[in-house]
Design an enzyme around this catalytic site. Structure first.
Site, PDB file in Angstrom:
ATOM      1  N   GLY A  59       0.924  -1.119  -0.102  1.00  0.00           N
ATOM      2  CA  GLY A  59       0.094  -0.115   0.035  1.00  0.00           C
ATOM      3  C   GLY A  59       0.867   1.253  -0.079  1.00  0.00           C
ATOM      4  N   VAL A 112      -0.688   5.931   4.592  1.00  0.00           N
ATOM      5  CA  VAL A 112       0.103   5.364   5.776  1.00  0.00           C
ATOM      6  C   VAL A 112       1.220   4.699   5.168  1.00  0.00           C
ATOM      7  CG1 VAL A 112       0.030   3.506   7.718  1.00  0.00           C
ATOM      8  CG2 VAL A 112      -1.933   5.095   7.310  1.00  0.00           C
ATOM      9  N   THR A 131      -4.285  -2.314   8.343  1.00  0.00           N
ATOM     10  CA  THR A 131      -5.374  -2.106   7.439  1.00  0.00           C
ATOM     11  C   THR A 131      -6.588  -2.445   8.390  1.00  0.00           C
ATOM     12  OG1 THR A 131      -4.634  -2.874   5.575  1.00  0.00           O
ATOM     13  CG2 THR A 131      -6.856  -2.951   5.612  1.00  0.00           C
ATOM     14  N   HIS A 163      -9.068  -2.121  18.719  1.00  0.00           N
ATOM     15  CA  HIS A 163      -9.069  -0.994  18.207  1.00  0.00           C
ATOM     16  C   HIS A 163     -10.327  -0.252  17.902  1.00  0.00           C
ATOM     17  CE1 HIS A 163      -6.806   2.233  16.470  1.00  0.00           C
ATOM     18  NE2 HIS A 163      -7.055   1.882  15.156  1.00  0.00           N
TER      19      HIS A 163
HETATM   20  N1  LIG Z   1      -4.347   0.342  12.642  1.00  0.00           N
HETATM   21  C1  LIG Z   1      -4.369   1.670  12.908  1.00  0.00           C
HETATM   22  O1  LIG Z   1      -4.396   2.110  13.646  1.00  0.00           O
HETATM   23  C2  LIG Z   1      -4.727   2.507  11.636  1.00  0.00           C
HETATM   24  C3  LIG Z   1      -4.117   3.711  11.575  1.00  0.00           C
HETATM   25  C4  LIG Z   1      -4.409   4.780  10.267  1.00  0.00           C
HETATM   26  C5  LIG Z   1      -4.969   4.047   9.234  1.00  0.00           C
HETATM   27  N2  LIG Z   1      -5.131   2.471   9.297  1.00  0.00           N
HETATM   28  C6  LIG Z   1      -5.836   1.855   8.040  1.00  0.00           C
HETATM   29  O2  LIG Z   1      -4.778   1.789   7.223  1.00  0.00           O
HETATM   30  C7  LIG Z   1      -5.133   1.710   5.982  1.00  0.00           C
HETATM   31  C8  LIG Z   1      -4.759   2.605   4.933  1.00  0.00           C
HETATM   32  O3  LIG Z   1      -4.846   3.855   5.258  1.00  0.00           O
HETATM   33  P1  LIG Z   1      -4.466   5.122   4.204  1.00  0.00           P
HETATM   34  O4  LIG Z   1      -4.631   6.266   4.900  1.00  0.00           O
HETATM   35  O5  LIG Z   1      -2.871   4.776   3.824  1.00  0.00           O
HETATM   36  O6  LIG Z   1      -5.334   4.594   2.908  1.00  0.00           O
HETATM   37  P2  LIG Z   1      -4.953   4.952   1.432  1.00  0.00           P
HETATM   38  O7  LIG Z   1      -6.249   4.988   0.768  1.00  0.00           O
HETATM   39  O8  LIG Z   1      -4.154   6.376   1.445  1.00  0.00           O
HETATM   40  O9  LIG Z   1      -3.837   3.809   0.940  1.00  0.00           O
HETATM   41  C9  LIG Z   1      -4.343   2.621   0.701  1.00  0.00           C
HETATM   42  C10 LIG Z   1      -3.379   2.184  -0.601  1.00  0.00           C
HETATM   43  O10 LIG Z   1      -3.961   0.673  -0.531  1.00  0.00           O
HETATM   44  C11 LIG Z   1      -3.614   0.388  -1.950  1.00  0.00           C
HETATM   45  N3  LIG Z   1      -4.460  -0.798  -2.037  1.00  0.00           N
HETATM   46  C12 LIG Z   1      -5.792  -1.128  -2.338  1.00  0.00           C
HETATM   47  N4  LIG Z   1      -5.869  -2.462  -2.835  1.00  0.00           N
HETATM   48  C13 LIG Z   1      -4.925  -3.135  -3.029  1.00  0.00           C
HETATM   49  C14 LIG Z   1      -4.385  -4.079  -3.243  1.00  0.00           C
HETATM   50  N5  LIG Z   1      -5.358  -5.337  -3.508  1.00  0.00           N
HETATM   51  N6  LIG Z   1      -2.863  -4.494  -3.447  1.00  0.00           N
HETATM   52  C15 LIG Z   1      -2.099  -3.328  -2.908  1.00  0.00           C
HETATM   53  N7  LIG Z   1      -2.417  -2.110  -2.805  1.00  0.00           N
HETATM   54  C16 LIG Z   1      -3.518  -2.048  -2.777  1.00  0.00           C
HETATM   55  C17 LIG Z   1      -4.325   1.525  -2.640  1.00  0.00           C
HETATM   56  O11 LIG Z   1      -4.012   1.748  -4.120  1.00  0.00           O
HETATM   57  C18 LIG Z   1      -3.895   2.789  -1.805  1.00  0.00           C
HETATM   58  O12 LIG Z   1      -2.752   3.379  -2.341  1.00  0.00           O
HETATM   59  C19 LIG Z   1      -6.863   1.829   6.199  1.00  0.00           C
HETATM   60  O13 LIG Z   1      -7.602   0.555   6.189  1.00  0.00           O
HETATM   61  C20 LIG Z   1      -6.679   2.672   7.460  1.00  0.00           C
HETATM   62  O14 LIG Z   1      -8.141   2.618   7.990  1.00  0.00           O
HETATM   63  C21 LIG Z   1      -5.302   1.907  10.600  1.00  0.00           C
END
Ligand SMILES: NC(=O)c1ccc[n+]([C@@H]2O[C@H](COP(=O)([O-])OP(=O)(O)OC[C@H]3O[C@@H](n4cnc5c(N)ncnc54)[C@H](O)[C@@H]3O)[C@@H](O)[C@H]2O)c1
Length: 314
Positions: free
Chosen positions: A10, A14, A120, A176
């Site tokens: 990804g 993040v 995620t 979480h």
């Molecule tokens: N655990 C935590 O505390 C926490 C904190 C912040 C964000 N998150 C989670 O982290 C995740 C990412 O957040 P973000 O802000 O970076 O989102 P984002 O939309 O900026 O990035 C997600 C990326 O995943 C890619 N993606 C989608 N499907 C894919 C696949 N099959 N293979 C490879 N890449 C793929 C997308 O193209 C995108 O670039 C979200 O699910 C968010 O809820 C969790």
């Protein structure tokens, strides 16, 4: 000796921030992979071009091909969709479960000795998917949530008391989300429990703000969710693992009877070392804390059962 390598799946907010933190701290070479062509390559090139200015020699590359991630020591899973208008929580659960299953299968096959850090959301459910899809032993599948939640709690404690964040420590248990369980009596400033330093009302307000910390940022940003503090939290976990520090950090871990929970990922303090989770640290809970923890674990179990039902139906 080759440098350690971290795969970041990804290249979104993040993922790119994790790549930056890990490389700029000199922890490891980083391979960023995404499904979108050009995105991981572009972000990796941009980060690599910052290296001469920042002053590090870590390699940062971007790819759409899992073969390029082979032999990674750590796999950080950030790929997924954010909830879009009209999409139910269950829709998001099913979609992200599909994404996490697919990326974990492909990356684990390339790095069979690796350790997975899941980011995620919904976090605790995605940890279950990653465990199953990788076939890894549970100590090598770890969810990032507690480090972020406790960092938020520490920020609010430091602001409230007017002290350095470095003097604070915060203890957070549970899943979480809304049911997370911050433990004020183990949360300290200068080693003194905050229960000695603030009124019960102020503590309740800070606990509430911590629980809704993610939503507070979403409401401000409007087009996305938090990523600087989440990425810093992942980097701290990577550091503890790669440097075999055995730091005690709150993480989502697969429990085998610890805290009275069996077969479920729940946030608990763990030691993180070169082999992943080297110990789940158990503490005695008061009756109230136990009730809150059980409620949180029940919410995680419900989420996992919903996911299993959706995947059986779909
Ligand atoms: N655990 C935590 O505390 C926490 C904190 C912040 C964000 N998150 C989670 O982290 C995740 C990412 O957040 P973000 O802000 O970076 O989102 P984002 O939309 O900026 O990035 C997600 C990326 O995943 C890619 N993606 C989608 N499907 C894919 C696949 N099959 N293979 C490879 N890449 C793929 C997308 O193209 C995108 O670039 C979200 O699910 C968010 O809820 C969790």
């Amino acid at each position: 000796m080759p440098r350690p390598q971290v795969t970041v799946i990804g290249a979104g907010n993040v993922g790119a921030s994790v790549a930056q933190r890990v490389a700029e701290a000199g922890l490891a070479d980083v391979v960023v992979i995404d499904i979108v062509e050009g995105l991981p390559q572009g972000k990796a090139l941009d980060l690599a071009e910052a290296a001469p200015v920042v002053g590090h020699d870590m390699k940062i590359s971007g790819t759409n091909d899992y073969a390029d991630t082979a032999g990674s020591d750590i796999i950080v899973v950030t790929s997924g969709l954010a909830r879009q208008p009209g999409m139910s929580r269950d829709d998001l659960l099913a979609k992200n479960a599909g994404i996490v299953r697919s990326v974990v299968q492909q990356s684990a096959a390339q790095s069979p000795g690796g350790i997975i850090i899941v980011v995620t959301n919904p976090l605790d459910a995605m940890c279950h998917v990653a465990l199953e899809a990788s076939g890894f032993t549970p100590e090598r599948v770890i969810g990032m949530a507690g480090v972020l939640d406790s960092a938020r709690f520490r920020t609010f404690i430091a602001q409230e008391l007017g002290v350095s964040v470095g003097s604070t420590h915060a203890f957070v248990l549970g899943g979480h989300g809304d049911t997370m369980v911050p433990l004020p009596r183990y949360s300290t400033a200068g080693g003194v429990p905050i229960t000695e330093l603030m009124s019960a009302e102020r503590i309740a307000a800070l606990v509430d703000r911590t629980r809704t910390g993610g939503a507070e940022i979403v409401a401000l940003l409007k087009t996305g969710s938090a990523y600087y503090a989440p990425a810093a939290s992942v980097a701290q976990m990577v550091d503890s693992i790669l440097n075999d520090r055995n730091a005690i950090l709150p993480c989502a871990a697969y429990l085998n009877g610890e805290y009275g929970v069996d077969g479920l990922f729940v946030g608990v303090p763990v030691k993180l070392g070169r082999t992943g989770i080297t110990q789940v640290v158990e503490i005695e809970l008061s009756d109230d804390e136990r009730a809150a923890f059980d409620k949180s674990a029940a919410a995680v179990r419900e989420l996992v059962e919903t996911m299993e039902r959706l995947s059986a139906a779909g």
